[in-house]
Design an enzyme around this catalytic site. Structure first.
Site, PDB file in Angstrom:
ATOM      1  N   TRP A 102       0.954  -1.230   0.039  1.00 33.20           N
ATOM      2  CA  TRP A 102      -0.206   0.131   0.040  1.00 33.20           C
ATOM      3  C   TRP A 102       0.790   0.630  -0.283  1.00 33.20           C
ATOM      4  O   TRP A 102       0.327   2.052  -0.505  1.00 33.20           O
ATOM      5  CB  TRP A 102      -0.884  -0.381   1.134  1.00 33.20           C
ATOM      6  CG  TRP A 102      -1.754  -1.359   0.876  1.00 33.20           C
ATOM      7  CD1 TRP A 102      -2.185  -2.381   1.869  1.00 33.20           C
ATOM      8  CD2 TRP A 102      -3.241  -1.403   0.471  1.00 33.20           C
ATOM      9  NE1 TRP A 102      -2.837  -2.640   2.004  1.00 33.20           N
ATOM     10  CE2 TRP A 102      -2.968  -2.766   0.551  1.00 33.20           C
ATOM     11  CE3 TRP A 102      -3.603  -0.555  -1.081  1.00 33.20           C
ATOM     12  CZ2 TRP A 102      -3.746  -3.151  -0.633  1.00 33.20           C
ATOM     13  CZ3 TRP A 102      -4.092  -2.031  -2.311  1.00 33.20           C
ATOM     14  CH2 TRP A 102      -4.411  -2.758  -1.494  1.00 33.20           C
ATOM     15  N   ASP A 172      -2.045   6.236   6.052  1.00 37.44           N
ATOM     16  CA  ASP A 172      -3.416   5.459   5.898  1.00 37.44           C
ATOM     17  C   ASP A 172      -3.623   4.807   6.969  1.00 37.44           C
ATOM     18  O   ASP A 172      -3.389   4.190   7.390  1.00 37.44           O
ATOM     19  CB  ASP A 172      -2.435   4.527   4.704  1.00 37.44           C
ATOM     20  CG  ASP A 172      -3.680   4.200   4.330  1.00 37.44           C
ATOM     21  OD1 ASP A 172      -4.306   3.384   4.864  1.00 37.44           O
ATOM     22  OD2 ASP A 172      -3.398   2.979   3.242  1.00 37.44           O
ATOM     23  N   LYS A 196     -12.524  -1.939   6.304  1.00 38.89           N
ATOM     24  CA  LYS A 196     -11.950  -2.828   7.388  1.00 38.89           C
ATOM     25  C   LYS A 196     -12.657  -2.962   8.485  1.00 38.89           C
ATOM     26  O   LYS A 196     -13.173  -4.092   9.189  1.00 38.89           O
ATOM     27  CB  LYS A 196     -10.230  -2.613   7.578  1.00 38.89           C
ATOM     28  CG  LYS A 196      -9.559  -3.110   6.248  1.00 38.89           C
ATOM     29  CD  LYS A 196      -9.775  -2.452   5.474  1.00 38.89           C
ATOM     30  CE  LYS A 196      -9.321  -3.261   4.425  1.00 38.89           C
ATOM     31  NZ  LYS A 196      -8.010  -3.123   3.143  1.00 38.89           N
TER      32      LYS A 196
HETATM   33  C1  LIG Z   1      -7.585  -2.364   1.863  1.00 40.18           C
HETATM   34  C2  LIG Z   1      -6.181  -1.195   2.043  1.00 40.18           C
HETATM   35  C3  LIG Z   1      -5.911  -0.514   0.851  1.00 40.18           C
HETATM   36  C4  LIG Z   1      -6.601  -0.244  -0.384  1.00 40.18           C
HETATM   37  O1  LIG Z   1      -7.833   0.025   0.183  1.00 40.18           O
HETATM   38  P1  LIG Z   1      -8.869   0.803  -0.938  1.00 40.18           P
HETATM   39  O2  LIG Z   1     -10.002   0.841  -0.428  1.00 40.18           O
HETATM   40  O3  LIG Z   1      -9.664  -1.377  -2.060  1.00 40.18           O
HETATM   41  O4  LIG Z   1      -8.172   1.405  -2.496  1.00 40.18           O
HETATM   42  C5  LIG Z   1      -4.793   0.309   1.627  1.00 40.18           C
HETATM   43  N1  LIG Z   1      -4.141   0.775   2.378  1.00 40.18           N
HETATM   44  C6  LIG Z   1      -4.106  -0.074   3.316  1.00 40.18           C
HETATM   45  C7  LIG Z   1      -3.650  -0.473   4.717  1.00 40.18           C
HETATM   46  C8  LIG Z   1      -5.803  -0.869   2.947  1.00 40.18           C
HETATM   47  O5  LIG Z   1      -5.593  -1.446   4.288  1.00 40.18           O
END
Ligand SMILES: *Cc1c(COP(=O)(O)O)cnc(C)c1O
Length: 360
Positions: A102, A172, A196
């Site tokens: 990511w 993030d 999540k």
């Molecule tokens: C799942 C995830 C993403 C991607 O998320 P999307 O909503 O599918 O773009 C980005 N960063 C982290 C830390 C994630 O767990």
């Protein structure tokens, strides 16, 4: 059909109480006579829902008044581009820490907007730890500094948040938002895909310090302009209405659990049950440096691909599902977000003990 115990990394299990509540309101929300899905996003009923979602989030995360909350689409991945388009327009450079897939995607998008300085990386050991950060390598002129607080694929997390001085810290937080308290005032911008810990896929939450908006690059598409989204209350166009409604229900549920401090205790307990077992197992091994291990995603291996596959198959047959590790790392991974119960984790560990006895 009985509900399974779902260890999916995302989209992941939602609290059963939330699904039941949504079910009870499916055909008619309140006295509206219609589903939330069928409502105008500008109706009184819907405005009350999105306002309550925001108020809940502000309360649970103790968000200061000078921060705006946005409900956007495009997932966390769209933020990889939206952040640099809006923030990287002063000195055209930014610091990033590379802790996995990511982070790499975020680095790639930022590279289109300016110069990226990767201050540290844990790629040398397949991202199984969080690299030490040396503040003397931070660029004081950077427009922002980006971290991934919890690395979903590898099961690592920061135990302390770097001090970046006047450089806005961007996080993030997709896979650990609301799992434990964070001091929002330490960040310039926080984003998280909802699927999540917050709700269904299709909603992305952004928490942005208001002075950081309005400095976007000239060619920034209107929809990707934070200032436009702020001025329109996340309603420049039709927002993901039903997803935001479900987020509101998840946040109601989290308040009922006693809030973030209370859920953190449960999360720590869940993670300890699993890690204590892994640390003492003769068959299963953890893959992450103990100091950096996540309380949300717990990867483990047997050391044999055949045994891993046999374990995943046998667990699935017992209703313990989605335990396969990410395709880039293999093995197993148990994602134990807020909605995973203590009993669910205990059942997994009991099953692992049994499997170890049978196959050790
Ligand atoms: C799942 C995830 C993403 C991607 O998320 P999307 O909503 O599918 O773009 C980005 N960063 C982290 C830390 C994630 O767990």
């Amino acid at each position: 059909m009985e509900r399974v115990i779902n260890f999916s990394a995302g989209p992941s299990a939602l609290p059963e109480a939330v699904l039941r509540k949504a079910q009870s309101e499916m055909l008619s929300y309140g006295s509206s006579g219609m589903s939330v899905m069928e409502m105008s996003h500008r109706s009184k009923d819907y405005m009350a829902i999105i306002e309550a979602a925001e108020a809940n989030l502000r309360e649970l995360m103790n968000i200061p008044a000078n921060y705006k909350v946005l409900f956007l689409q495009g997932g966390a991945s769209m933020q990889f581009a939206m952040v640099p388009l809006n923030l990287m327009n002063k000195n055209k450079k930014a610091d990033y820490v590379n802790t996995g897939v990511w982070s790499k995607k975020a680095i790639k998008e930022a590279g289109r907007c300016g110069k990226v300085n990767v201050v540290a990386s844990s790629e040398d050991k397949t991202f199984s730890y969080i690299p030490d950060l040396d503040p003397s390598t931070f660029d004081k002129e950077a427009d922002h500094f980006h971290i991934t607080t919890n690395n979903t694929i590898y099961g690592t997390r920061y135990t302390s948040i770097p001090d970046t001085g006047n450089v806005p810290l961007v996080a993030d937080m997709s896979s650990d938002i609301l799992s434990k308290p964070y001091d929002v005032s330490k960040f310039g911008l926080i984003f998280a895909g909802a699927q999540k810990n917050l709700g269904p896929a299709g909603v992305c939450i952004v928490i942005i310090r208001e002075d950081l908006a309005g400095n976007q690059m000239e060619f920034t598409p209107t929809m990707l302009n934070y200032q436009v989204q702020i001025e329109n209350g996340s309603m420049f166009n039709t927002p993901p209405t039903y997803g935001i409604y479900l987020c509101k229900l998840v946040l109601d549920w989290l308040k009922d659990q006693g809030g973030v401090e209370a859920i953190e205790k449960v999360n720590n307990e869940k993670a300890s049950i699993l890690y204590d077992f892994l640390d003492n197992s003769n068959l299963f091994k953890r893959t992450v440096a103990p100091k950096d291990r996540s309380i949300m995603n717990v990867p483990f291996v047997t050391g044999s691909v055949e045994k891993d596959d046999a374990f995943i198959k046998a667990a699935t047959a017992k209703g313990l599902v989605q335990l396969k590790g990410h395709r880039s790392v293999g093995g197993m991974r148990a994602s134990i977000y807020n909605a995973m119960t203590l009993e669910g984790v205990q059942k997994l560990v009991d099953f692992m003990k049994q499997f170890e006895t049978d196959n050790g």
